[in-house]
Design an enzyme around this catalytic site. Sequence first.
Site, PDB file in Angstrom:
ATOM      1  N   LYS A  24      -0.723  19.756 -26.714  1.00 46.21           N
ATOM      2  CA  LYS A  24      -1.533  20.989 -26.681  1.00 46.21           C
ATOM      3  C   LYS A  24      -2.999  20.672 -26.392  1.00 46.21           C
ATOM      4  O   LYS A  24      -3.633  21.342 -25.569  1.00 46.21           O
ATOM      5  CB  LYS A  24      -1.378  21.731 -28.023  1.00 46.21           C
ATOM      6  CG  LYS A  24      -2.074  23.074 -28.061  1.00 46.21           C
ATOM      7  CD  LYS A  24      -1.417  24.029 -29.024  1.00 46.21           C
ATOM      8  CE  LYS A  24      -1.774  23.744 -30.475  1.00 46.21           C
ATOM      9  NZ  LYS A  24      -3.164  24.099 -30.806  1.00 46.21           N
ATOM     10  N   GLY A  95      -8.237  28.142 -31.980  1.00 43.34           N
ATOM     11  CA  GLY A  95      -9.558  27.581 -32.276  1.00 43.34           C
ATOM     12  C   GLY A  95     -10.045  26.690 -31.149  1.00 43.34           C
ATOM     13  O   GLY A  95     -11.242  26.664 -30.826  1.00 43.34           O
ATOM     14  N   SER A 167     -14.273  16.413 -36.264  1.00 42.97           N
ATOM     15  CA  SER A 167     -13.620  17.500 -35.534  1.00 42.97           C
ATOM     16  C   SER A 167     -13.736  17.303 -34.033  1.00 42.97           C
ATOM     17  O   SER A 167     -14.832  17.276 -33.470  1.00 42.97           O
ATOM     18  CB  SER A 167     -14.258  18.842 -35.923  1.00 42.97           C
ATOM     19  OG  SER A 167     -13.949  19.815 -34.941  1.00 42.97           O
ATOM     20  N   ASP A 315      -3.015  17.720 -38.187  1.00 46.20           N
ATOM     21  CA  ASP A 315      -2.068  18.816 -37.939  1.00 46.20           C
ATOM     22  C   ASP A 315      -0.686  18.534 -38.535  1.00 46.20           C
ATOM     23  O   ASP A 315       0.163  19.428 -38.588  1.00 46.20           O
ATOM     24  CB  ASP A 315      -1.950  19.085 -36.437  1.00 46.20           C
ATOM     25  CG  ASP A 315      -3.233  19.702 -35.876  1.00 46.20           C
ATOM     26  OD1 ASP A 315      -4.037  20.232 -36.663  1.00 46.20           O
ATOM     27  OD2 ASP A 315      -3.418  19.649 -34.646  1.00 46.20           O
ATOM     28  N   LYS A 342      -7.918  25.945 -41.208  1.00 44.94           N
ATOM     29  CA  LYS A 342      -7.045  25.898 -40.023  1.00 44.94           C
ATOM     30  C   LYS A 342      -6.452  27.298 -39.794  1.00 44.94           C
ATOM     31  O   LYS A 342      -7.010  28.280 -40.270  1.00 44.94           O
ATOM     32  CB  LYS A 342      -5.965  24.832 -40.211  1.00 44.94           C
ATOM     33  CG  LYS A 342      -6.527  23.414 -40.222  1.00 44.94           C
ATOM     34  CD  LYS A 342      -7.042  23.040 -38.849  1.00 44.94           C
ATOM     35  CE  LYS A 342      -7.616  21.640 -38.824  1.00 44.94           C
ATOM     36  NZ  LYS A 342      -8.272  21.339 -37.543  1.00 44.94           N
ATOM     37  N   ARG A 346      -4.261  26.012 -45.296  1.00 43.06           N
ATOM     38  CA  ARG A 346      -3.000  25.265 -45.365  1.00 43.06           C
ATOM     39  C   ARG A 346      -2.783  24.612 -46.723  1.00 43.06           C
ATOM     40  O   ARG A 346      -1.629  24.377 -47.101  1.00 43.06           O
ATOM     41  CB  ARG A 346      -2.933  24.231 -44.224  1.00 43.06           C
ATOM     42  CG  ARG A 346      -2.660  24.907 -42.890  1.00 43.06           C
ATOM     43  CD  ARG A 346      -2.506  23.930 -41.749  1.00 43.06           C
ATOM     44  NE  ARG A 346      -2.084  24.656 -40.539  1.00 43.06           N
ATOM     45  CZ  ARG A 346      -2.186  24.200 -39.300  1.00 43.06           C
ATOM     46  NH1 ARG A 346      -2.712  23.006 -39.078  1.00 43.06           N
ATOM     47  NH2 ARG A 346      -1.770  24.915 -38.283  1.00 43.06           N
ATOM     48  N   ARG A 388       2.486  25.886 -37.700  1.00 38.08           N
ATOM     49  CA  ARG A 388       2.878  24.590 -38.278  1.00 38.08           C
ATOM     50  C   ARG A 388       3.508  24.746 -39.670  1.00 38.08           C
ATOM     51  O   ARG A 388       4.317  23.928 -40.087  1.00 38.08           O
ATOM     52  CB  ARG A 388       1.696  23.624 -38.295  1.00 38.08           C
ATOM     53  CG  ARG A 388       1.221  23.317 -36.888  1.00 38.08           C
ATOM     54  CD  ARG A 388       0.459  22.032 -36.761  1.00 38.08           C
ATOM     55  NE  ARG A 388      -0.310  22.039 -35.530  1.00 38.08           N
ATOM     56  CZ  ARG A 388       0.168  21.740 -34.315  1.00 38.08           C
ATOM     57  NH1 ARG A 388       1.429  21.387 -34.167  1.00 38.08           N
ATOM     58  NH2 ARG A 388      -0.606  21.796 -33.248  1.00 38.08           N
TER      59      ARG A 388
END
Length: 428
Positions: A24, A95, A167, A315, A342, A346, A388
């Site tokens: 991705k 994002g 990031s 992730d 996220k 999460r 996810r």
Amino acid sequence: MAALTPGAAGTLRVHGSIRVPGDKSISHRALILSALAQGSSRIDHILDSADVQSTAAALRAIGARIPAIAPKMWVEGAAGTLTSPREPLDCGNSGTTTRLLAGVVAGARLTATFIGDASLSKRPMRRVAEPLTAMGARIELAPHGGLPMTVEGAKLNGVDHASTVASAQIKSAILLAALIAGVRARVSEPHRSRDRTERMLKARGIDVRQEENAVSIAPAQRLKATNVAVPADPSSAAFFVALAVLADEGELRLTDVCLNDTRTGFLRVLQRMGARIEMLDTREEGGDQVGTIIARPSQLHGIEIEGADVPAMIDELPLFACLATRARGESVVRDAGELRVKESDRIKVIVDNLVTLGAAAEELEDGFRIVGGTGPLRGAISTQADHRIAMSFGILGALPGNEIAIDDPQCVAVSFPGFWTELDRVRQ
Ligand code: S3P
């Protein structure tokens, strides 16, 4: 609609070879960099998912010539001819689309308002707005620091930005703004995040230098058009690695996977937990490591994860949490506060759902603690529309004895539209 993914009665045997869809991160960047280049670029095996469609649509809205997403596609560069969009750029759930294109809009001196779905609208944008403002852009955010965000580009100056979080999206926004504006930039981060943008810029003739936890770009002249063959996404492969490790018999082969070491933290952690995973046929392709993963049923023990391990598997942490419920002993994740911002919070969503199913899980401010067990996990989970989360619990639900109803199975379309079909195909 609720989907029940009951584990087959008895034992779980896995078999076969899977080429999961394209990476991705690379797919977003292949579109963006091909649109910014001079000349035409061919892209093979791009991921066709909702997030990548968001990037394609936003690029078209600023004048890039992006054809329909297809397994083999050509993009004609639109360097220097981008225009401000007439409507807000709708980034959906993505994002990466928002933050990377904020850098593009700032550098190309366009004006655009970014909007997105309920999840994306909540996510923090000051982290890109601040460095882009320091470079000379004018940015307005909603009062909570998220979308809608209006970016007004200007003549930018160079920047030396010390990011407080690791990031790739922040780093990439700054690098793209500097690339287009033809200025110098340096970005440092507490740990190394994924390095796709810098590798792909280098492959296109840009002078990008990498230090331990920093990257700098020299004022650029010309971005060469370059063909890309997108490798399989290690974050999507991870679900099937986990399935094979938790199975009773058989093995799974994941082919053509991007094995760049900023993306393989999950595989390294699994090996430390005792998983029988091999990486074969590793080769350099398109400036990156690519190879085959073979995963087999294994006995796992708990583990602690913190520091530099976190960005290399950011992730995969929801999936790791699900695996940890089946490992012997305790597992702890720390330094992972980023998980709270996220596609969902999460940390909370993982722990709430695991507790609902009867697992021993506890939230920490910047991570979670899980004690593994062998009892069946049963109940209904809420994905909060987070792809996810849906896939991680899908793997847990595929194990014999577990019965997990997932409220929004279709949300996997964000990154892996064929996930449920593949899951059915590889188990007996
Ligand atoms: C991404 C970077 C990561 C990751 C996201 C994709 C990218 O986010 O979580 O799914 O393509 O740059 P951060 O780098 O902001 O942690």
